[in-house]
Design a protein around this motif. Structure first.
Motif, PDB file in Angstrom:
ATOM      1  N   ASP A   1       0.934  -1.258   0.142  1.00 18.01           N
ATOM      2  CA  ASP A   1      -0.095  -0.079  -0.016  1.00 18.01           C
ATOM      3  C   ASP A   1       0.849   1.098  -0.015  1.00 18.01           C
ATOM      4  O   ASP A   1       0.253   2.305   0.245  1.00 18.01           O
ATOM      5  N   GLY A   2       2.246   1.016  -0.401  1.00 21.87           N
ATOM      6  CA  GLY A   2       3.064   2.289  -0.073  1.00 21.87           C
ATOM      7  C   GLY A   2       3.746   2.644   1.033  1.00 21.87           C
ATOM      8  O   GLY A   2       4.399   3.443   0.958  1.00 21.87           O
ATOM      9  N   SER A   3       3.280   1.983   1.944  1.00 21.43           N
ATOM     10  CA  SER A   3       4.062   2.508   3.485  1.00 21.43           C
ATOM     11  C   SER A   3       5.143   1.780   3.637  1.00 21.43           C
ATOM     12  O   SER A   3       5.354   0.611   2.935  1.00 21.43           O
ATOM     13  N   GLN A   4       5.899   2.135   4.725  1.00 21.90           N
ATOM     14  CA  GLN A   4       7.200   1.464   4.923  1.00 21.90           C
ATOM     15  C   GLN A   4       6.885   0.070   5.568  1.00 21.90           C
ATOM     16  O   GLN A   4       7.624  -0.847   5.574  1.00 21.90           O
ATOM     17  N   GLN A   5       5.983  -0.008   6.403  1.00 25.53           N
ATOM     18  CA  GLN A   5       5.467  -1.235   6.746  1.00 25.53           C
ATOM     19  C   GLN A   5       5.492  -2.308   5.994  1.00 25.53           C
ATOM     20  O   GLN A   5       5.710  -3.565   5.863  1.00 25.53           O
ATOM     21  N   ALA A   6       4.446  -1.955   4.768  1.00 25.27           N
ATOM     22  CA  ALA A   6       4.362  -2.947   3.584  1.00 25.27           C
ATOM     23  C   ALA A   6       5.639  -3.293   2.938  1.00 25.27           C
ATOM     24  O   ALA A   6       6.056  -4.346   2.522  1.00 25.27           O
ATOM     25  N   LEU A   7       6.547  -2.068   2.831  1.00 26.07           N
ATOM     26  CA  LEU A   7       7.789  -2.538   2.154  1.00 26.07           C
ATOM     27  C   LEU A   7       8.603  -3.648   3.133  1.00 26.07           C
ATOM     28  O   LEU A   7       9.376  -4.578   2.569  1.00 26.07           O
ATOM     29  N   GLY A   8       8.580  -3.262   4.346  1.00 24.75           N
ATOM     30  CA  GLY A   8       9.384  -4.188   5.240  1.00 24.75           C
ATOM     31  C   GLY A   8       8.808  -5.618   5.261  1.00 24.75           C
ATOM     32  O   GLY A   8       9.477  -6.632   5.208  1.00 24.75           O
ATOM     33  N   ALA A   9       7.311  -5.562   5.060  1.00 25.19           N
ATOM     34  CA  ALA A   9       6.850  -7.091   5.080  1.00 25.19           C
ATOM     35  C   ALA A   9       7.226  -7.659   3.728  1.00 25.19           C
ATOM     36  O   ALA A   9       7.283  -8.950   3.434  1.00 25.19           O
ATOM     37  N   ALA A  10       7.388  -6.953   2.584  1.00 27.71           N
ATOM     38  CA  ALA A  10       7.494  -7.647   1.327  1.00 27.71           C
ATOM     39  C   ALA A  10       9.278  -7.825   1.625  1.00 27.71           C
ATOM     40  O   ALA A  10       9.432  -8.981   0.796  1.00 27.71           O
ATOM     41  N   LEU A  11      10.036  -7.301   2.064  1.00 28.50           N
ATOM     42  CA  LEU A  11      11.508  -7.733   2.137  1.00 28.50           C
ATOM     43  C   LEU A  11      11.699  -8.962   3.110  1.00 28.50           C
ATOM     44  O   LEU A  11      12.473 -10.019   2.835  1.00 28.50           O
ATOM     45  N   TRP A  12      10.857  -9.006   4.180  1.00 27.34           N
ATOM     46  CA  TRP A  12      10.732 -10.113   5.082  1.00 27.34           C
ATOM     47  C   TRP A  12      10.211 -11.333   4.217  1.00 27.34           C
ATOM     48  O   TRP A  12      10.542 -12.453   4.168  1.00 27.34           O
ATOM     49  N   ALA A  13       9.091 -11.186   3.361  1.00 24.58           N
ATOM     50  CA  ALA A  13       8.662 -12.337   2.632  1.00 24.58           C
ATOM     51  C   ALA A  13       9.580 -12.630   1.555  1.00 24.58           C
ATOM     52  O   ALA A  13       9.450 -14.072   1.100  1.00 24.58           O
ATOM     53  N   ALA A  14      10.274 -11.833   1.039  1.00 23.74           N
ATOM     54  CA  ALA A  14      11.403 -12.265   0.122  1.00 23.74           C
ATOM     55  C   ALA A  14      12.347 -12.999   0.652  1.00 23.74           C
ATOM     56  O   ALA A  14      12.786 -14.073   0.008  1.00 23.74           O
ATOM     57  N   ALA A  15      12.673 -12.653   1.728  1.00 29.25           N
ATOM     58  CA  ALA A  15      13.826 -13.475   2.458  1.00 29.25           C
ATOM     59  C   ALA A  15      13.310 -15.040   2.759  1.00 29.25           C
ATOM     60  O   ALA A  15      13.884 -16.178   2.436  1.00 29.25           O
ATOM     61  N   VAL A  16      11.813 -15.214   3.145  1.00 25.22           N
ATOM     62  CA  VAL A  16      11.485 -16.547   3.201  1.00 25.22           C
ATOM     63  C   VAL A  16      11.317 -17.198   2.098  1.00 25.22           C
ATOM     64  O   VAL A  16      11.387 -18.434   2.020  1.00 25.22           O
ATOM     65  N   ALA A  17      10.561 -16.276   1.111  1.00 22.81           N
ATOM     66  CA  ALA A  17      10.376 -16.978  -0.450  1.00 22.81           C
ATOM     67  C   ALA A  17      12.013 -17.464  -0.884  1.00 22.81           C
ATOM     68  O   ALA A  17      11.934 -18.443  -1.397  1.00 22.81           O
ATOM     69  N   ASP A  18      12.920 -16.646  -0.534  1.00 20.39           N
ATOM     70  CA  ASP A  18      14.100 -17.199  -1.053  1.00 20.39           C
ATOM     71  C   ASP A  18      14.896 -18.515  -0.619  1.00 20.39           C
ATOM     72  O   ASP A  18      15.345 -19.417  -1.335  1.00 20.39           O
ATOM     73  N   ARG A  19      14.371 -18.625   0.690  1.00 21.48           N
ATOM     74  CA  ARG A  19      14.619 -19.840   1.356  1.00 21.48           C
ATOM     75  C   ARG A  19      13.656 -21.082   1.026  1.00 21.48           C
ATOM     76  O   ARG A  19      14.019 -22.269   0.944  1.00 21.48           O
ATOM     77  N   MET A  20      12.380 -20.810   0.837  1.00 25.52           N
ATOM     78  CA  MET A  20      11.503 -21.846   0.369  1.00 25.52           C
ATOM     79  C   MET A  20      11.468 -22.258  -1.253  1.00 25.52           C
ATOM     80  O   MET A  20      10.896 -22.970  -1.712  1.00 25.52           O
ATOM     81  N   HIS A  21      12.332 -21.313  -2.058  1.00 26.75           N
ATOM     82  CA  HIS A  21      12.299 -21.249  -3.310  1.00 26.75           C
ATOM     83  C   HIS A  21      10.943 -21.304  -3.969  1.00 26.75           C
ATOM     84  O   HIS A  21      10.517 -21.924  -4.871  1.00 26.75           O
ATOM     85  N   ALA A  22      10.365 -20.317  -3.259  1.00 27.43           N
ATOM     86  CA  ALA A  22       8.615 -20.106  -3.867  1.00 27.43           C
ATOM     87  C   ALA A  22       8.885 -18.620  -4.505  1.00 27.43           C
ATOM     88  O   ALA A  22       9.506 -17.674  -4.347  1.00 27.43           O
ATOM     89  N   PRO A  23       7.676 -18.568  -5.462  1.00 25.62           N
ATOM     90  CA  PRO A  23       7.473 -17.312  -6.188  1.00 25.62           C
ATOM     91  C   PRO A  23       6.887 -16.409  -5.024  1.00 25.62           C
ATOM     92  O   PRO A  23       6.225 -16.812  -4.188  1.00 25.62           O
ATOM     93  N   LEU A  24       7.148 -15.103  -5.348  1.00 22.75           N
ATOM     94  CA  LEU A  24       6.541 -13.983  -4.547  1.00 22.75           C
ATOM     95  C   LEU A  24       5.663 -13.269  -5.430  1.00 22.75           C
ATOM     96  O   LEU A  24       6.041 -12.708  -6.547  1.00 22.75           O
ATOM     97  N   LEU A  25       4.461 -12.903  -5.016  1.00 23.28           N
ATOM     98  CA  LEU A  25       3.526 -11.850  -5.794  1.00 23.28           C
ATOM     99  C   LEU A  25       3.095 -10.823  -4.890  1.00 23.28           C
ATOM    100  O   LEU A  25       2.605 -10.794  -3.869  1.00 23.28           O
TER     101      LEU A  25
END
Length: 282
Positions: free
Chosen positions: A15-39
């Motif tokens: 939604d453009g907030s810093q918290q959403a950006l933090g959530a995206a980076l956290w999710a990307a770190a998990v996706a990287d370890r899971m070898h999962a796509p990120l949307l």
């Protein structure tokens, strides 16, 4: 390609907030370890048109286009940040037309994990009206409510704390907790708050853990049995955690214990991300 076709994708609300950006980076770190796509998802609700109809369309003919353009800019910014730090993650981004919580809840029914950012800690009545809490309550699969420092959003040292109650959703919380602890190379703390008999509570906890340590031999486990309210216990032990994991029924009981009191509920008071394990359904 339909990245949601096989329920492997991690979905993040942007939604453009810093918290959403933090959530995206956290999710990307998990996706990287899971070898999962990120949307990454942005949703634009044309509420002005909805409420004011044809008059709004005449007065502001480009309003919907401007909303979609703004949403795409938010996604572009978040996508660039994710791609810079996690270039190997399969990444997609899309602007949806609709109410944000409805869109994200619908997508959660086809996602491996859904992640939303929690905004500044606010009064309980305000939180109850937020998109974050509606998604947390109604997601059709596991959902993470991410809270933390957007400048240090990635998983770091700290335990994975799991609330255990011996019920079905508590068992699912343990399954997710072990999986995430293994991915993050974290120690798992299994917490069972009791109000009846300590010996029986210890036996229930040991029974719940049976078999999982063999499946995840890399995960070190601490068993905690504590007399008292489960919500209070989770908040206490969660101070040293990087993630709190609870089953949806556990969460509902915690909310029931805390609502109406001077204390804020677990979602509002915790300073770390919370994974709520809803049963999987579409």
């Amino acid at each position: 390609m339909n990245v949601l076709a096989n329920r492997q994708t991690i979905v993040v609300g942007i939604d453009g907030s810093q918290q959403a950006l933090g959530a995206a980076l956290w999710a990307a770190a998990v996706a990287d370890r899971m070898h999962a796509p990120l949307l990454l998802v942005n949703a634009t609700a044309d509420e002005y048109y909805y409420h004011y109809g044809i008059q709004a369309a005449i007065a502001y003919p480009n309003y919907a286009d401007e909303l979609r353009k703004a949403g795409q800019e938010m996604l572009d910014k978040a996508s660039a940040a994710v791609a810079e730090q996690f270039p190997s993650v399969e990444l997609a981004a899309k602007v949806y037309n609709g109410n944000p919580d409805h869109v994200i809840v619908d997508l959660s029914g086809r996602a491996r994990l859904t992640v939303v950012g929690a905004h500044s800690r606010q009064a309980l009545d305000a939180l109850l009206g937020s998109t974050t809490l509606r998604v947390a309550n109604h997601a059709r699969g596991p959902v993470v409510v991410w809270r933390g420092d957007p400048e240090a959003a990635l998983p770091e040292s700290g335990t994975v704390l799991v609330g255990v109650d011996g019920e079905e959703m508590g068992e699912q919380a343990l399954d997710y907790g072990f999986e995430v602890a293994s991915l993050l190379n974290a120690r798992l703390v299994a917490l069972h708050a009791w109000s009846d008999d300590e010996e029986q509570a210890s036996a229930r906890l040991s029974e719940s853990l049976a078999g999982r340590s063999e499946k995840y031999p890399d995960v070190e486990v601490d068993e905690i049995v504590q007399d008292g309210n489960p919500g209070t216990a989770l908040l206490q032990w969660g101070k040293d955690a990087q993630l709190i994991v609870v089953g949806s029924r556990v969460r509902n009981r915690i909310l029931a214990n805390l609502l109406g009191s001077t204390s804020q509920n677990l979602l509002n008071r915790a300073t770390v991300p919370i994974l709520i394990c809803h049963p999987l359904h579409r």
